[in-house]
Design a protein around this motif. Structure first.
Motif, PDB file in Angstrom:
ATOM      1  N   LYS A   1       0.818  -1.219   0.000  1.00 39.81           N
ATOM      2  CA  LYS A   1       0.000   0.000   0.000  1.00 39.81           C
ATOM      3  C   LYS A   1       0.852   1.269   0.000  1.00 39.81           C
ATOM      4  CE  LYS A   1      -3.489  -2.273   2.916  1.00 39.81           C
ATOM      5  NZ  LYS A   1      -4.218  -2.200   4.211  1.00 39.81           N
ATOM      6  N   TYR A   2       1.977   1.231   0.736  1.00 34.54           N
ATOM      7  CA  TYR A   2       2.774   2.432   0.923  1.00 34.54           C
ATOM      8  C   TYR A   2       4.227   2.181   0.540  1.00 34.54           C
ATOM      9  CZ  TYR A   2      -1.304   3.190   3.909  1.00 34.54           C
ATOM     10  OH  TYR A   2      -2.576   3.274   4.387  1.00 34.54           O
ATOM     11  N   TYR A   3       4.902   3.278   0.183  1.00 33.90           N
ATOM     12  CA  TYR A   3       6.305   3.156  -0.233  1.00 33.90           C
ATOM     13  C   TYR A   3       7.206   2.837   0.950  1.00 33.90           C
ATOM     14  CZ  TYR A   3      10.910   4.481  -1.935  1.00 33.90           C
ATOM     15  OH  TYR A   3      12.241   4.473  -2.247  1.00 33.90           O
ATOM     16  N   GLU A   4       7.060   3.567   2.029  1.00 32.18           N
ATOM     17  CA  GLU A   4       7.865   3.339   3.234  1.00 32.18           C
ATOM     18  C   GLU A   4       6.922   3.164   4.413  1.00 32.18           C
ATOM     19  OE1 GLU A   4      10.916   2.806   4.128  1.00 32.18           O
ATOM     20  OE2 GLU A   4      11.851   2.910   2.160  1.00 32.18           O
ATOM     21  N   PRO A   5       6.358   1.978   4.611  1.00 36.06           N
ATOM     22  CA  PRO A   5       5.385   1.795   5.698  1.00 36.06           C
ATOM     23  C   PRO A   5       6.054   1.799   7.067  1.00 36.06           C
ATOM     24  CG  PRO A   5       5.899  -0.312   4.704  1.00 36.06           C
ATOM     25  CD  PRO A   5       6.611   0.728   3.873  1.00 36.06           C
ATOM     26  N   SER A   6       5.278   2.164   8.061  1.00 36.74           N
ATOM     27  CA  SER A   6       5.743   2.077   9.443  1.00 36.74           C
ATOM     28  C   SER A   6       4.615   1.484  10.279  1.00 36.74           C
ATOM     29  CB  SER A   6       6.145   3.455   9.985  1.00 36.74           C
ATOM     30  OG  SER A   6       5.052   4.354   9.930  1.00 36.74           O
ATOM     31  N   ILE A   7       4.947   0.452  11.037  1.00 39.26           N
ATOM     32  CA  ILE A   7       3.958  -0.272  11.821  1.00 39.26           C
ATOM     33  C   ILE A   7       4.076   0.170  13.276  1.00 39.26           C
ATOM     34  CG2 ILE A   7       3.017  -2.526  12.405  1.00 39.26           C
ATOM     35  CD1 ILE A   7       3.144  -1.904   9.382  1.00 39.26           C
ATOM     36  N   PRO A   8       3.096   0.867  13.815  1.00 38.20           N
ATOM     37  CA  PRO A   8       3.185   1.293  15.221  1.00 38.20           C
ATOM     38  C   PRO A   8       3.087   0.100  16.164  1.00 38.20           C
ATOM     39  CG  PRO A   8       1.029   1.813  14.326  1.00 38.20           C
ATOM     40  CD  PRO A   8       1.858   1.339  13.166  1.00 38.20           C
ATOM     41  N   CYS A   9       3.919   0.098  17.174  1.00 39.58           N
ATOM     42  CA  CYS A   9       3.867  -0.956  18.178  1.00 39.58           C
ATOM     43  C   CYS A   9       2.586  -0.796  18.992  1.00 39.58           C
ATOM     44  CB  CYS A   9       5.085  -0.880  19.101  1.00 39.58           C
ATOM     45  SG  CYS A   9       5.017  -2.033  20.496  1.00 39.58           S
ATOM     46  N   ASN A  10       1.905  -1.879  19.203  1.00 41.97           N
ATOM     47  CA  ASN A  10       0.659  -1.848  19.964  1.00 41.97           C
ATOM     48  C   ASN A  10       0.809  -2.600  21.291  1.00 41.97           C
ATOM     49  OD1 ASN A  10      -1.980  -0.963  20.198  1.00 41.97           O
ATOM     50  ND2 ASN A  10      -2.839  -2.831  19.315  1.00 41.97           N
ATOM     51  N   GLY A  11       2.061  -2.714  21.752  1.00 43.41           N
ATOM     52  CA  GLY A  11       2.307  -3.420  22.994  1.00 43.41           C
ATOM     53  C   GLY A  11       1.794  -2.679  24.207  1.00 43.41           C
ATOM     54  N   ALA A  12       1.677  -1.362  24.090  1.00 44.06           N
ATOM     55  CA  ALA A  12       1.124  -0.512  25.155  1.00 44.06           C
ATOM     56  C   ALA A  12       0.517   0.716  24.505  1.00 44.06           C
ATOM     57  CB  ALA A  12       2.196  -0.121  26.165  1.00 44.06           C
ATOM     58  N   SER A  13      -0.525   1.251  25.122  1.00 45.57           N
ATOM     59  CA  SER A  13      -1.233   2.383  24.529  1.00 45.57           C
ATOM     60  C   SER A  13      -0.348   3.623  24.408  1.00 45.57           C
ATOM     61  CB  SER A  13      -2.472   2.714  25.360  1.00 45.57           C
ATOM     62  OG  SER A  13      -2.114   3.009  26.703  1.00 45.57           O
ATOM     63  N   TRP A  14       0.652   3.739  25.273  1.00 43.23           N
ATOM     64  CA  TRP A  14       1.492   4.927  25.276  1.00 43.23           C
ATOM     65  C   TRP A  14       2.748   4.784  24.412  1.00 43.23           C
ATOM     66  CZ3 TRP A  14       6.145   3.238  26.967  1.00 43.23           C
ATOM     67  CH2 TRP A  14       6.161   2.117  27.818  1.00 43.23           C
ATOM     68  N   CYS A  15       2.980   3.574  23.868  1.00 38.87           N
ATOM     69  CA  CYS A  15       4.216   3.315  23.117  1.00 38.87           C
ATOM     70  C   CYS A  15       4.189   4.038  21.772  1.00 38.87           C
ATOM     71  CB  CYS A  15       4.409   1.818  22.907  1.00 38.87           C
ATOM     72  SG  CYS A  15       6.002   1.406  22.139  1.00 38.87           S
ATOM     73  N   LYS A  16       5.285   4.729  21.439  1.00 42.96           N
ATOM     74  CA  LYS A  16       5.397   5.482  20.185  1.00 42.96           C
ATOM     75  C   LYS A  16       6.335   4.812  19.184  1.00 42.96           C
ATOM     76  CE  LYS A  16       2.853   8.766  21.937  1.00 42.96           C
ATOM     77  NZ  LYS A  16       1.447   8.959  21.483  1.00 42.96           N
ATOM     78  N   TYR A  17       6.868   3.648  19.531  1.00 44.90           N
ATOM     79  CA  TYR A  17       7.839   2.996  18.648  1.00 44.90           C
ATOM     80  C   TYR A  17       7.144   2.485  17.392  1.00 44.90           C
ATOM     81  CZ  TYR A  17      11.790   0.151  17.170  1.00 44.90           C
ATOM     82  OH  TYR A  17      12.828  -0.383  16.462  1.00 44.90           O
TER      83      TYR A  17
END
Length: 314
Positions: A241-257
């Motif tokens: 779908k995207y050229y450079e995708p980024s998958i947000p970590c969903n291990g914690a609601s506050w995680c920004k990785y």
């Protein structure tokens, strides 16, 4: 006395659901991408018209088949699909085991006289892994632990013989790159309740246990754990779908990785297919009457079995 054929057995004991389940029960796992071919062979043997030819219908057909199996009253252990942690592309159909954590493994894998050896294996892999990664076992460490334990009362020859039986029964897969053993996908399913009782981490993407430490990734921010195969497949889908995708970590609601393409390149998988895993349906360990060989029931067969008028069309 002539041996019964697959069709006669199916007409007596059930239908294509029963035959597929019997093959799965005896083989313990069937590769998902091979299940479509297996079902076609079963339907051919039973003279059920198989009308699905489009590749996009494959998953729908197999999922419908699994639903039909699980709805049967004579099926005690349900069927589900499951990805193997050590591979990025292999999904299996396995039988689930609804047992308590204290229930011993099925006799197909561990005999009562071998429970001491199995308990030691389980302890080394998950309770006290020490220098090795969680969910893995080195053969030399197993020998040292068993021979030094008075409860096992075994020398190296006996300990080795028991371990070889475990391997031959399909309990383990060998990971060549580490020279270690891990539980096979069908055996880890058989002891799932025992593994859950240990409090192993859960994958935040598929919500299943992360059994093998080497084949999972821990977030540097929130320490949330995800299967390598789940993360890899997610990045692949986003790449479409995207050229450079980024998958947000969903291990914690506050995680920004966020995980990116370079993460997929670093994920660890086992690229060597172990002979202990059934990747293609194996008819050799089945009774002859359950071999759905196409040549037995083709148009040149000496025996004709006209299909009953109310049999389903798949």
């Amino acid at each position: 006395m002539s041996k019964p054929h697959l069709l006669q057995i199916a007409q007596t004991a059930g239908d294509h659901h029963f035959v597929f389940y019997e093959l799965l029960r005896r083989n313990r796992a069937i590769l998902f991408r091979e299940a479509y071919v297996v079902l076609k062979r079963v339907c051919k043997a039973l003279k059920i018209r198989f009308c699905h030819r489009a590749l996009h219908a494959t998953r729908d057909v197999i999922e419908t088949l699994i639903e039909g199996i699980n709805e049967r009253n004579d099926v005690v252990n349900k069927v589900e699909t499951k990805f193997a942690e050590q591979f990025f592309d292999e999904e299996f159909i396995v039988i689930t085991w609804d047992v308590s954590p204290t229930t011993p493994p099925p006799d197909d894998y561990v005999l009562p006289v071998e429970m001491c050896f199995f308990n030691k294996v389980f302890d080394l892999m998950f309770v006290n892994p020490e220098s090795q990664s969680r969910g893995e076992l080195r053969y030399t460490r197993y020998l040292d632990a068993v021979t030094s334990d008075p409860a096992c009362n075994a020398d190296k020859a006996k300990a080795s013989a028991v371990f070889k039986k475990f391997v031959m029964r399909g309990m383990f897969n060998h990971i060549d790159c580490f020279d270690t053993y891990i539980f096979s996908i069908h055996f880890s399913t058989a002891v799932a309740s025992k593994l859950k009782h240990l409090g192993l981490p859960t994958c935040w993407m598929c919500e299943r246990l992360c059994v093998n430490e080497h084949f999972s990734t821990t977030c540097v921010g929130c320490k949330g754990v995800v299967h390598n195969t789940c993360l890899f497949r997610k990045i692949q889908r986003e790449n479409a779908k995207y050229y450079e995708p980024s998958i947000p970590c969903n291990g914690a609601s506050w995680c920004k990785y966020k995980y990116k393409n370079k993460t997929a390149q670093c994920l660890l998988f086992d690229t060597v297919r172990s002979p202990n895993v059934i990747y293609n349906i194996d008819y050799s360990n089945l009774p002859v009457y359950l071999h759905p060989r196409l040549d037995e029931f083709d148009e040149h067969s000496d025996e004709e079995f006209p299909p009953p008028p109310n049999w389903p069309i798949y």
